[in-house]
Design an enzyme around this catalytic site. Sequence first.
Site, PDB file in Angstrom:
ATOM      1  N   GLY A   1       0.819  -1.208   0.000  1.00 15.06           N
ATOM      2  CA  GLY A   1       0.000   0.000   0.000  1.00 15.06           C
ATOM      3  C   GLY A   1       0.849   1.253   0.000  1.00 15.06           C
ATOM      4  O   GLY A   1       2.090   1.198   0.048  1.00 15.06           O
TER       5      GLY A   1
ATOM      6  N   LEU B   1       1.359   3.718   2.296  1.00 15.21           N
ATOM      7  CA  LEU B   1       2.217   3.925   3.459  1.00 15.21           C
ATOM      8  C   LEU B   1       3.276   2.827   3.560  1.00 15.21           C
ATOM      9  O   LEU B   1       4.427   3.092   3.920  1.00 15.21           O
ATOM     10  CB  LEU B   1       1.379   3.989   4.736  1.00 15.21           C
ATOM     11  CG  LEU B   1       2.138   4.304   6.025  1.00 15.21           C
ATOM     12  CD1 LEU B   1       2.929   5.595   5.904  1.00 15.21           C
ATOM     13  CD2 LEU B   1       1.163   4.382   7.209  1.00 15.21           C
TER      14      LEU B   1
ATOM     15  N   TYR C   1      -8.194  -1.038   5.115  1.00 17.49           N
ATOM     16  CA  TYR C   1      -9.156  -0.719   4.055  1.00 17.49           C
ATOM     17  C   TYR C   1      -9.314   0.798   4.095  1.00 17.49           C
ATOM     18  O   TYR C   1      -9.715   1.364   5.116  1.00 17.49           O
ATOM     19  CB  TYR C   1     -10.493  -1.397   4.329  1.00 17.49           C
ATOM     20  CG  TYR C   1     -11.559  -1.116   3.280  1.00 17.49           C
ATOM     21  CD1 TYR C   1     -11.871  -2.055   2.315  1.00 17.49           C
ATOM     22  CD2 TYR C   1     -12.257   0.094   3.266  1.00 17.49           C
ATOM     23  CE1 TYR C   1     -12.848  -1.804   1.344  1.00 17.49           C
ATOM     24  CE2 TYR C   1     -13.214   0.360   2.306  1.00 17.49           C
ATOM     25  CZ  TYR C   1     -13.507  -0.593   1.353  1.00 17.49           C
ATOM     26  OH  TYR C   1     -14.464  -0.330   0.402  1.00 17.49           O
TER      27      TYR C   1
ATOM     28  N   THR D   1      -6.444   7.321  11.517  1.00 25.07           N
ATOM     29  CA  THR D   1      -6.832   8.429  10.651  1.00 25.07           C
ATOM     30  C   THR D   1      -7.558   9.549  11.377  1.00 25.07           C
ATOM     31  O   THR D   1      -8.183   9.327  12.423  1.00 25.07           O
ATOM     32  CB  THR D   1      -7.760   7.881   9.543  1.00 25.07           C
ATOM     33  OG1 THR D   1      -8.303   8.947   8.773  1.00 25.07           O
ATOM     34  CG2 THR D   1      -8.919   7.085  10.137  1.00 25.07           C
ATOM     35  N   ASP D   2      -7.503  10.743  10.796  1.00 25.45           N
ATOM     36  CA  ASP D   2      -8.279  11.877  11.293  1.00 25.45           C
ATOM     37  C   ASP D   2      -9.778  11.664  11.108  1.00 25.45           C
ATOM     38  O   ASP D   2     -10.588  12.369  11.716  1.00 25.45           O
ATOM     39  CB  ASP D   2      -7.845  13.163  10.569  1.00 25.45           C
ATOM     40  CG  ASP D   2      -8.002  13.066   9.063  1.00 25.45           C
ATOM     41  OD1 ASP D   2      -7.685  12.001   8.496  1.00 25.45           O
ATOM     42  OD2 ASP D   2      -8.429  14.059   8.439  1.00 25.45           O
TER      43      ASP D   2
ATOM     44  N   TYR E   1     -16.026   4.171   7.117  1.00 22.77           N
ATOM     45  CA  TYR E   1     -14.572   3.996   7.189  1.00 22.77           C
ATOM     46  C   TYR E   1     -14.060   4.454   8.551  1.00 22.77           C
ATOM     47  O   TYR E   1     -13.315   3.732   9.223  1.00 22.77           O
ATOM     48  CB  TYR E   1     -13.907   4.793   6.068  1.00 22.77           C
ATOM     49  CG  TYR E   1     -12.423   4.993   6.261  1.00 22.77           C
ATOM     50  CD1 TYR E   1     -11.540   3.925   6.201  1.00 22.77           C
ATOM     51  CD2 TYR E   1     -11.899   6.269   6.500  1.00 22.77           C
ATOM     52  CE1 TYR E   1     -10.170   4.114   6.379  1.00 22.77           C
ATOM     53  CE2 TYR E   1     -10.537   6.465   6.672  1.00 22.77           C
ATOM     54  CZ  TYR E   1      -9.678   5.391   6.619  1.00 22.77           C
ATOM     55  OH  TYR E   1      -8.333   5.587   6.792  1.00 22.77           O
TER      56      TYR E   1
END
Length: 290
Positions: A11, A13, A63, A103-104, A127
């Site tokens: 991916g 990152l 994901y 994540t933010d 998500y």
Amino acid sequence: MPSYLLTGAGGQLGQCFQAAATQFPQHQLICATQEEADLNRPETLEKIYVATPFEGILNCAAYTQVDKAETEKDKATAINEEGVANLIDFALPRQLKIIHFSTDFVFDGHQKSPYKETVTPNPLNSYGQSKAKGEQLLIQAKLPSVIIRTSWLFSPYGSNFVKSILFKAKRGEELKVVSDQYGTPTAGLDLAQAVLSILDHPALFEAPIYHIAQGPPTSWYGFAQQIVALSGSKAALRPILSEDYPTAARRPHYAALDTQRIQKNVSLSLRNWEDALADCLQLIQANDGL
């Protein structure tokens, strides 16, 4: 030599970590794609561990299709929540360290100032909900772990906002970009370098969550302006409101991340995203011709 399993190595990152790892020969990264280290098939983790034992896991497997998650909730849950549970079950008896990326999007965006790690998550979309549930599982687990939240990731790898803007600009499209959503863009290579530089810091696992992102906060439109300007493009750029660009998943209007905790605890500082963007653009243009 300390060794870490890098999950999700294929991916965006994960590729950043692979590129940055050459600068940190003191750490051995065992890089595994989603197929090689499938969090929903723990036997794949066991196979790698038997062949090459490791003391920690850098979990980049996730994901991340924000809009698709609204109709693929089961897929988002399988990786971002159930996958983390399986990772914990694997790590617990071996007391492996886990560094997990989030994540933010776990925040609702109702604040007007950068979010600290202590703010209770309240995600607006599927998500974000799956990522928040994965975070909670890890916080409750009795093993050395830390969650690193980041935001608006960009890099020379995979699909991201920077590459999308460059591609559309090259095609001569008018760029309509949302101007009322604010966050903190973060270069994936800078993030990977930062994490690898603090892997051995004694305070790394003293806090359950850290925010690593680059300032200053900006809008997607402001971010696009810099991309266009630094790339030398003459593309037309027009600001629009979120209501003029409907998406399947709701986005937070303000999700900038406060990074004071990690600056204080491990003396980590990051350069601003504008400088990181300039370097990223050079790599993209050299490799992709955008």
